[in-house]
Design a protein around this motif. Structure first.
Motif, PDB file in Angstrom:
ATOM      1  N   UNK A 195       0.837  -1.155   0.124  1.00  0.00           N
ATOM      2  CA  UNK A 195      -0.039   0.098  -0.022  1.00  0.00           C
ATOM      3  C   UNK A 195       0.880   1.098  -0.124  1.00  0.00           C
ATOM      4  N   UNK A 196       2.387   1.064  -0.026  1.00  0.00           N
ATOM      5  CA  UNK A 196       3.009   2.268  -0.261  1.00  0.00           C
ATOM      6  C   UNK A 196       2.655   3.050  -1.514  1.00  0.00           C
ATOM      7  N   UNK A 197       2.844   4.291  -1.451  1.00  0.00           N
ATOM      8  CA  UNK A 197       2.676   5.321  -2.605  1.00  0.00           C
ATOM      9  C   UNK A 197       3.845   4.768  -3.764  1.00  0.00           C
ATOM     10  N   UNK A 198       3.355   5.023  -5.037  1.00  0.00           N
ATOM     11  CA  UNK A 198       4.618   4.756  -5.968  1.00  0.00           C
ATOM     12  C   UNK A 198       4.439   3.301  -6.694  1.00  0.00           C
ATOM     13  N   UNK A 199       4.723   3.433  -8.051  1.00  0.00           N
ATOM     14  CA  UNK A 199       4.408   2.148  -8.627  1.00  0.00           C
ATOM     15  C   UNK A 199       5.763   1.486  -9.306  1.00  0.00           C
ATOM     16  N   UNK A 200       6.113   0.542  -8.603  1.00  0.00           N
ATOM     17  CA  UNK A 200       7.399   0.079  -8.972  1.00  0.00           C
ATOM     18  C   UNK A 200       7.444  -0.315 -10.573  1.00  0.00           C
ATOM     19  N   UNK A 201       6.407  -0.792 -11.004  1.00  0.00           N
ATOM     20  CA  UNK A 201       6.554  -1.003 -12.420  1.00  0.00           C
ATOM     21  C   UNK A 201       6.923   0.131 -13.388  1.00  0.00           C
ATOM     22  N   UNK A 202       6.037   1.223 -12.963  1.00  0.00           N
ATOM     23  CA  UNK A 202       6.425   2.622 -13.715  1.00  0.00           C
ATOM     24  C   UNK A 202       7.913   2.812 -13.607  1.00  0.00           C
ATOM     25  N   UNK A 203       8.263   2.644 -12.507  1.00  0.00           N
ATOM     26  CA  UNK A 203       9.727   2.976 -11.782  1.00  0.00           C
ATOM     27  C   UNK A 203      10.838   2.162 -12.779  1.00  0.00           C
ATOM     28  N   UNK A 204      10.527   0.993 -12.863  1.00  0.00           N
ATOM     29  CA  UNK A 204      11.256   0.011 -13.594  1.00  0.00           C
ATOM     30  C   UNK A 204      11.279   0.295 -15.080  1.00  0.00           C
ATOM     31  N   UNK A 205      10.223   0.442 -15.399  1.00  0.00           N
ATOM     32  CA  UNK A 205       9.974   0.572 -16.836  1.00  0.00           C
ATOM     33  C   UNK A 205      10.871   1.760 -17.414  1.00  0.00           C
ATOM     34  N   UNK A 206      11.274   2.540 -16.779  1.00  0.00           N
ATOM     35  CA  UNK A 206      12.176   3.919 -16.893  1.00  0.00           C
ATOM     36  C   UNK A 206      11.037   5.126 -17.425  1.00  0.00           C
ATOM     37  N   UNK A 207      12.070   6.372 -17.423  1.00  0.00           N
ATOM     38  CA  UNK A 207      11.399   7.481 -17.695  1.00  0.00           C
ATOM     39  C   UNK A 207      10.628   7.499 -19.099  1.00  0.00           C
ATOM     40  N   UNK A 252      17.733  -0.480   3.231  1.00  0.00           N
ATOM     41  CA  UNK A 252      16.339  -0.379   3.678  1.00  0.00           C
ATOM     42  C   UNK A 252      15.782   1.006   3.036  1.00  0.00           C
ATOM     43  N   UNK A 253      16.479   1.920   3.656  1.00  0.00           N
ATOM     44  CA  UNK A 253      16.101   3.474   3.184  1.00  0.00           C
ATOM     45  C   UNK A 253      16.064   3.573   1.616  1.00  0.00           C
ATOM     46  N   UNK A 254      16.888   3.017   0.897  1.00  0.00           N
ATOM     47  CA  UNK A 254      16.958   3.138  -0.654  1.00  0.00           C
ATOM     48  C   UNK A 254      15.629   2.259  -1.076  1.00  0.00           C
ATOM     49  N   UNK A 255      15.508   1.102  -0.470  1.00  0.00           N
ATOM     50  CA  UNK A 255      14.369   0.455  -0.929  1.00  0.00           C
ATOM     51  C   UNK A 255      13.070   0.983  -0.615  1.00  0.00           C
ATOM     52  N   UNK A 256      12.811   1.922   0.414  1.00  0.00           N
ATOM     53  CA  UNK A 256      11.754   2.581   0.550  1.00  0.00           C
ATOM     54  C   UNK A 256      11.518   3.700  -0.215  1.00  0.00           C
ATOM     55  N   UNK A 308      11.961  -4.291   0.622  1.00  0.00           N
ATOM     56  CA  UNK A 308      11.345  -3.810   1.949  1.00  0.00           C
ATOM     57  C   UNK A 308      10.968  -4.972   2.653  1.00  0.00           C
ATOM     58  N   UNK A 309      10.224  -5.890   2.222  1.00  0.00           N
ATOM     59  CA  UNK A 309       9.727  -7.334   2.804  1.00  0.00           C
ATOM     60  C   UNK A 309      10.767  -7.895   3.410  1.00  0.00           C
ATOM     61  N   UNK A 310      11.823  -8.374   2.363  1.00  0.00           N
ATOM     62  CA  UNK A 310      13.100  -8.981   2.774  1.00  0.00           C
ATOM     63  C   UNK A 310      13.581  -8.275   3.922  1.00  0.00           C
ATOM     64  N   UNK A 311      13.889  -7.019   4.077  1.00  0.00           N
ATOM     65  CA  UNK A 311      14.522  -6.477   5.125  1.00  0.00           C
ATOM     66  C   UNK A 311      13.658  -6.599   6.511  1.00  0.00           C
TER      67      UNK A 311
END
Ligand SMILES: Nc1ncnc2c1ncn2[C@@H]1O[C@H](COP(=O)(O)OP(=O)(O)O)[C@@H](O)[C@H]1O
Ligand SMILES: [Mg+2]
Lengths: 323, 337
Positions: B29-41, B292-296, B304-307
């Protein structure tokens, strides 16, 4: 002969958050060598405080004054902490009501005895261990070699009290103060523990102060008694003086509250009222509000009335004991 | 004793399961979409959807959860979006850095706090007692990253006593061969004293900033515990028996006073591991905290989960360790059921 213990007009106040507790006032008694004195009175009457004062074990909140406080020739009023520490164990020692909590919970009991032996008899480690095992055997703890390594929580209350006795006698003191050593033990164990204390102390001609609730039990073991009430010694005398010729109304009530061969002072139905609040300003006689024989004269300073060489009472109206 | 350990371990399982569920829900439920982040700008809606499908992020949450738990069972914490490595590999690589820092911080805290607490307890109301309370309160009052910045400013920037606060070892020192993962120890094992010294130098400021944080609870606990013990019946017995003051304070007092202190060590250690997050950030420390900070910041779910899961497991293991330590120092615990 000079007494082993000579206490004259000992007063102890405790500074507490709710005011000064006048725990003891002008307490005087003497103890000869080889003598056993019973110190009796209701809970809260100052028996333990007296004992702790003699051992100089009262904490920093206590203010202790006395005209004389001599133990084994040493003046407890002027002795330094180091001098008193040197007296403890060797000259005087104490055993406590709750033996289990009075023993170090995480140190094997044998080692605790060995600790005392090494200090007082300057024994090396090895010899101290052997002597500690012998001490355990002497208080008839079965299988002492194995029990040497036991912890207090592994032993029964009675066994812990035996360990306490072994601990107290290990340093061969001249004065033993036993503060309710049998309270909380069952009746059979009580007798065993008391016999053990008597046996050990008479073997060594030790002086003993036996603090107790249990008058009937104490009568069997004590030569003399001092009766305490609200920080005063109200009466003292030989066992016969106290049990047959009690002169103080409070002693009389104590007797009545402890019928022959029966229970102990915990059910004190026969004594009216309760101990006065020791933080208040107290009347000269601290028993006056509970006394059936109080008279206008009782407002005067409390006298010490010698009735016989051995028998003394602090009362304006002695002998008024209702039979 | 084995039974006791097993029992403690089993009793920790429900909390572990709880942690897994909670972290899963929170991280999704964290904000941000990792898929968008990963797919690049330059990503299109299409390429984002494709990335989503590839990562399994288009599935409903319960399905994702079941898959996640299944992977966990096999020790698979997933793959980090950031590093492209399995999270487990990342964590294992970074853990020694955090452990070394935390351990030094703990040692610093113990070495300062325990004597201070004891001293204060033996002389209650004395100036040392007030000093103890004052220092301890002050140390607890400042946030650890602030303390860290002040220390860096004074000892690196102004005085130049400390090396530059970037990482575990300046680049011109060779990395010691990995044995324990602790640079100071590994370098010593390899006989490379210069590197060991340098690694220790890097550790001092972060360890102190972190350790100051644990000073307060440790000193307070030690003081309270020792005061309690010194007032207990068996100390009176020891005095009545004429034992020397030294024996009374150390053999009878200190050892008993230590029991509750040992008890909270596990908690303090994990508390410090958590506090690492900021300290590692300030000192460029390549540990799990900065990870962990970077992951968040990048919504790297798996990381995050792993941490968090790893922290939970560590916490359980630490407390188990403390239990075992307890059994060694306290005979009563050994027999408890
Ligand atoms: N450390 C202390 N601080 C304040 N009051 C105390 C302290 N120790 C004992 N007292 C008070 O002194 C009185 C006598 O207590 P104590 O000697 O323990 O009675 P007992 O005859 O039952 O042994 C009690 O009123 C108790 O509350
Ligand atoms: Mg008492």
């Amino acid at each position: 002969m000079t007494p082993l213990l000579d206490i004259q007009n000992l007063s102890v106040d405790f500074a507490t958050r709710d005011g000064t507790v006048h725990a003891l006032e002008n307490v005087s008694f003497q103890l000869a060598r080889g003598e056993t004195m019973g110190l009796v009175g209701e809970s809260g009457s100052g028996k333990s405080v007296s004992a702790y004062a003699v051992m100089r074990l009262l904490g920093g909140s206590a203010r202790v004054r006395a005209d004389r406080m001599i133990s084994g020739g040493v003046d407890l009023l002027t002795a330094t902490d180091a001098e008193v520490a040197a007296l403890r164990g060797k000259r005087m020692t104490m055993i406590f009501q709750n033996a289990r909590s009075a023993l170090n919970p995480i140190r094997p009991i044998g080692q605790q005895i060995a600790d005392v032996l090494r200090v007082h008899r300057a024994m090396p480690r090895r010899a101290a261990k052997q002597a500690a095992i012998a001490a355990l055997a002497e208080v008839r703890i079965p299988d002492p070699e194995r029990r040497y390594h036991a912890y207090p929580f592994e032993l029964s209350g009675g066994m812990c009290q035996r360990v306490m006795i072994a601990l107290a006698f290990a340093s061969e003191p001249e004065l033993l103060i036993a503060d309710e050593p049998t309270t909380g033990l069952d009746v059979t164990t009580q007798a065993v523990i008391m016999d053990l204390i008597r046996e050990k102390s008479s073997q060594r001609r030790m002086s003993t102060i036996l603090i107790t609730h249990d008058l009937t039990l104490a009568a069997e073991y004590c030569d003399r008694f001092a009766v305490m009430h609200a920080g005063h010694v109200v009466e003292q005398g030989t066992t016969a003086d106290i049990f047959e010729r009690a002169a103080h109304p409070y002693t009389g009530l104590l007797m009545k509250a402890t019928p022959h061969g029966a229970s102990n002072l915990s059910d004190l139905a026969a004594i009216p009222g309760s101990l006065p609040d020791l933080r208040r300003d107290l009347p000269p006689c601290r028993f006056v509000h509970r006394c059936a024989h109080s008279a206008p004269a009782c407002a005067a300073a409390l006298p010490r009335v010698p009735l016989e060489p051995s028998h003394e009472v602090s009362c304006h109206m002695p002998w008024k004991v209702s039979a | 004793m084995i039974k006791l350990i097993a029992k403690r371990f089993l009793s920790a399982l429900p909390s572990l399961i709880g942690v897994i569920i909670v972290t899963f829900v929170i991280s999704h439920s964290l904000p941000g979409d990792p898929a968008a982040y990963f797919a690049g700008p330059s990503a299109t809606a299409e390429s984002i959807a494709e990335t989503k499908a590839r990562l399994g992020l288009d599935q409903p949450l319960p399905v994702q959860f079941v898959a996640y738990v299944g992977d966990l069972m096999q020790g698979d914490l997933g793959r980090s979006f950031n590093s492209g490595q399995p999270v487990l590999t990342d964590l294992i690589r970074r853990l020694p850095a955090s452990f070394e820092l935390t351990l030094y911080a703990l040692v610093f805290a113990i070495v300062v706090a325990v004597p201070l607490g004891l001293w204060a307890a033996v002389n209650p109301g004395s100036w040392i007692d007030h000093l103890c309370r004052g220092t301890v309160t002050a140390a607890a009052a400042f946030p650890s990253f602030f303390t860290a910045l002040v220390l860096i400013f004074v000892f690196y920037y102004k005085l130049g006593w400390a090396p530059s606060p970037i990482g575990r070892l300046a680049i011109y020192f060779p990395l010691p061969p990995t044995i324990t993962g602790f640079f100071t120890i590994d370098a010593l094992i390899a006989g490379d004293f210069a590197t060991a010294r340098a690694a220790l130098g890097q550790l001092i400021l972060p360890a102190i900033s972190l350790g100051l944080f644990a000073l307060a609870p440790l000193a307070r606990m030690t003081r309270a515990s020792m005061i309690g013990v010194l007032g207990s019946d068996f100390i009176t017995t020891a005095k009545a028996g004429g034992l020397p003051r030294r024996t009374i304070l150390w053999t009878y007092g200190f050892r008993n006073a230590l029991l509750p202190v040992v008890n909270i060590l596990g908690m303090i250690f994990s508390f410090l591991l958590g506090a690492n997050v900021l300290i590692e950030q300030v000192f460029g420390w390549p540990g799990i905290g900065s990870y962990a900070v970077e992951a968040v910041l990048t919504s790297d779910y798996a990381a995050i989960q792993g941490f968090v899961v790893m922290m939970a497991i560590l916490y359980i293991l630490l407390n188990l360790g403390v239990d075992i330590l307890n059994m060694i120092v306290d005979p009563r615990v050994r027999y408890d059921d």
